[in-house]
Write an enzyme that holds these catalytic residues in place. Structure first.
Site, PDB file in Angstrom:
ATOM      1  N   SER A 148       0.817  -1.214   0.000  1.00 49.17           N
ATOM      2  CA  SER A 148       0.000   0.000   0.000  1.00 49.17           C
ATOM      3  C   SER A 148       0.853   1.266   0.000  1.00 49.17           C
ATOM      4  O   SER A 148       1.957   1.298   0.556  1.00 49.17           O
ATOM      5  CB  SER A 148      -0.903   0.003   1.240  1.00 49.17           C
ATOM      6  N   TYR A 172      -2.654   5.732  -4.172  1.00 44.69           N
ATOM      7  CA  TYR A 172      -3.704   6.748  -4.060  1.00 44.69           C
ATOM      8  C   TYR A 172      -3.195   7.991  -4.785  1.00 44.69           C
ATOM      9  O   TYR A 172      -2.017   8.333  -4.673  1.00 44.69           O
ATOM     10  CB  TYR A 172      -3.975   7.122  -2.610  1.00 44.69           C
ATOM     11  N   THR A 198      -6.388   2.910  -6.455  1.00 45.84           N
ATOM     12  CA  THR A 198      -7.616   2.834  -5.660  1.00 45.84           C
ATOM     13  C   THR A 198      -8.425   4.094  -5.897  1.00 45.84           C
ATOM     14  O   THR A 198      -7.919   5.212  -5.732  1.00 45.84           O
ATOM     15  CB  THR A 198      -7.286   2.667  -4.171  1.00 45.84           C
ATOM     16  N   LYS A 288      -8.940  -0.394  -8.552  1.00 50.55           N
ATOM     17  CA  LYS A 288      -9.629  -1.009  -7.405  1.00 50.55           C
ATOM     18  C   LYS A 288     -10.659  -0.051  -6.814  1.00 50.55           C
ATOM     19  O   LYS A 288     -10.383   1.138  -6.639  1.00 50.55           O
ATOM     20  CB  LYS A 288      -8.603  -1.393  -6.337  1.00 50.55           C
ATOM     21  N   HIS A 312     -14.090  -1.583  -0.577  1.00 45.29           N
ATOM     22  CA  HIS A 312     -13.004  -1.222   0.345  1.00 45.29           C
ATOM     23  C   HIS A 312     -13.167  -1.917   1.700  1.00 45.29           C
ATOM     24  O   HIS A 312     -12.891  -1.327   2.753  1.00 45.29           O
ATOM     25  CB  HIS A 312     -12.958   0.295   0.539  1.00 45.29           C
TER      26      HIS A 312
END
Length: 419
Positions: A148, A172, A198, A288, A312
């Site tokens: 992440s 992100y 995402t 995603k 999520h």
């Protein structure tokens, strides 16, 4: 005395006697003592639910709740799990399942299971070994792991730690686009296999457990946390005697999770940003957080190689669409142009089989492996994967299916609900 009734109506009385040692000895089977406390603890875990209970006892409440919780009233995560409970399998009998192959291809490469370990933030908060432990367990199991943006290990260090492992990187798009561009460049230079964007986080969800617990990154020494030290001394000792808990992809942060999300995430992200990322990233691109057929079509037309149907983990918009119920329509719409992965609600190997039968190329799990991580570090994650693998293979055998790759909609369906 015991009585035995005979056919003729007579009663025969049998005499009781003390059992002999030779009769008792075969019944006494004590488990061998396991000196290693981690191995002893994990040996008691036979399901993901067992690992969850072990995890709950091992870490402070705020840490466990961060993993276990969801947004607002937590309705969405409950619905996602219930959808898998509503699956009905359609087994065939008299099939040779003496040998079972649970492997599939994900993004053109083989994976031992239709399983991806999802990106999760703050992973060293759950256990001091953090993302490296997860990546090693995934590599040993032959499945992909996604790091992440909010991870506590850098992408360069992670790739070096698992040579030959399948490492993906999740992104992100921040308000600071240049920072995002640098991250993309770092992931490309490190040699990660795929990039995940995402898209369901214009703002952070209201995760009420975190709000009530006052979770901060890193944890602050408040009266509550000081009291928690007495209950979880090993966790605190590991936190305080290993490297500082900080985000590897951003500058240091000393606030709550909610404040961090508000500061970093960009509510203005649009299709042009996806087009920009497609130009910047030459490798496999996954999007995603898709929660409608229309958006699945939009991102595939913009160049996505795969979409992840996900709400999520129920941690953003509560009562968002249930991924398993949306899966088949998305597969029908874009499955001939892109892979469709599903996330949220998977907690057993049978769930993975169901998702694959309904058209997903693979399923993502987050909480399941984090429970294992909290329960026993890398060995706990390996135990998670062992459990899911065993459940998957057993389900395939009971379905009469020797090959995961051959599953179709004939083998599983969502039961029709009657209101």
């Amino acid at each position: 005395m015991a009585r035995r009734y005979l056919k003729e109506g007579r009663v025969e009385v049998s005499k009781r006697q003390l059992p002999r040692w030779s009769q008792i000895r075969p019944l006494l089977r004590c488990r061998p003592f396991v000196a290693d406390p981690v191995a002893r603890r994990l040996s008691r875990a036979h399901t993901i639910a067992d690992l969850r209970e072990l995890a709950r006892r091992r870490v402070p409440r705020a840490v466990f709740d961060y993993v276990d919780g969801a947004a607002e009233s937590e309705i969405g995560i409950g619905r996602a799990r219930d959808a898998y409970r509503d699956i009905e399998f359609h087994p065939r009998v008299l099939r040779d399942v003496s040998s079972v192959d649970a492997s599939v291809d994900i993004l053109g490469r083989p994976s031992a299971l239709p399983l991806i370990l999802a990106p999760t933030g703050f992973t060293r908060l759950m256990h001091h070994e953090g993302e490296t432990a997860v990546a090693r367990a995934a590599a040993a199991a032959g499945i992909p792991y996604a790091l992440s943006t909010m991870g506590t290990t850098s992408v360069e260090d992670l790739v070096k730690a698992v040579p030959g492992g399948r490492v993906w990187f999740q992104l992100y798009l921040w308000r600071d686009r240049e920072a995002g561009k640098r991250l993309v460049g770092q992931a490309l230079a490190a040699g990660v296999e795929a990039l995940i964007l995402t898209v369901d986080t214009p703002v952070g969800g209201a995760r009420m457990r975190d709000v009530r617990n006052g979770l901060t990154i890193p944890p602050t020494l408040s009266p509550r946390t000081l009291a928690g030290m007495a209950l979880h001394p090993a966790w605190w000792a590991n936190l305080l005697t290993t490297g500082p808990l900080e985000f590897a992809s951003m500058t240091s942060w000393n606030g709550t999770v909610e404040e961090l999300v508000k500061q970093m995430f960009d509510p203005g992200v649009g299709p042009d940003d996806l087009a920009w990322l497609r130009e910047e990233w030459p490798g496999r691109l996954i999007v995603k957080g898709v929660q409608s057929v229309a958006d699945a079509e939009l991102v595939v037309e913009a160049g996505a190689d795969a979409v992840v149907v996900s709400n999520h983990g129920g941690r953003q918009l509560d009562r968002a669409p249930t991924p398993l119920e949306l899966l088949r329509p998305v597969v029908d719409a874009v499955g001939d142009r892109a892979e469709v992965i599903i996330d949220t609600g998977i907690s057993t190997g049978a769930d993975l089989v169901a998702a694959r039968a309904l058209g997903a190329s693979a399923g993502m799990v987050g909480r399941a492996y984090l429970y294992g991580l909290m329960a026993g570090g890398e060995r706990g994650v390996r135990r998670t994967l062992d459990i899911l693998s065993q459940e998957t293979i057993r389900t395939l055998r009971l379905l009469g299916m020797p090959r995961m790759a051959d599953l179709t909609g004939e083998h599983a369906s969502l039961r029709t609900k009657h209101h």
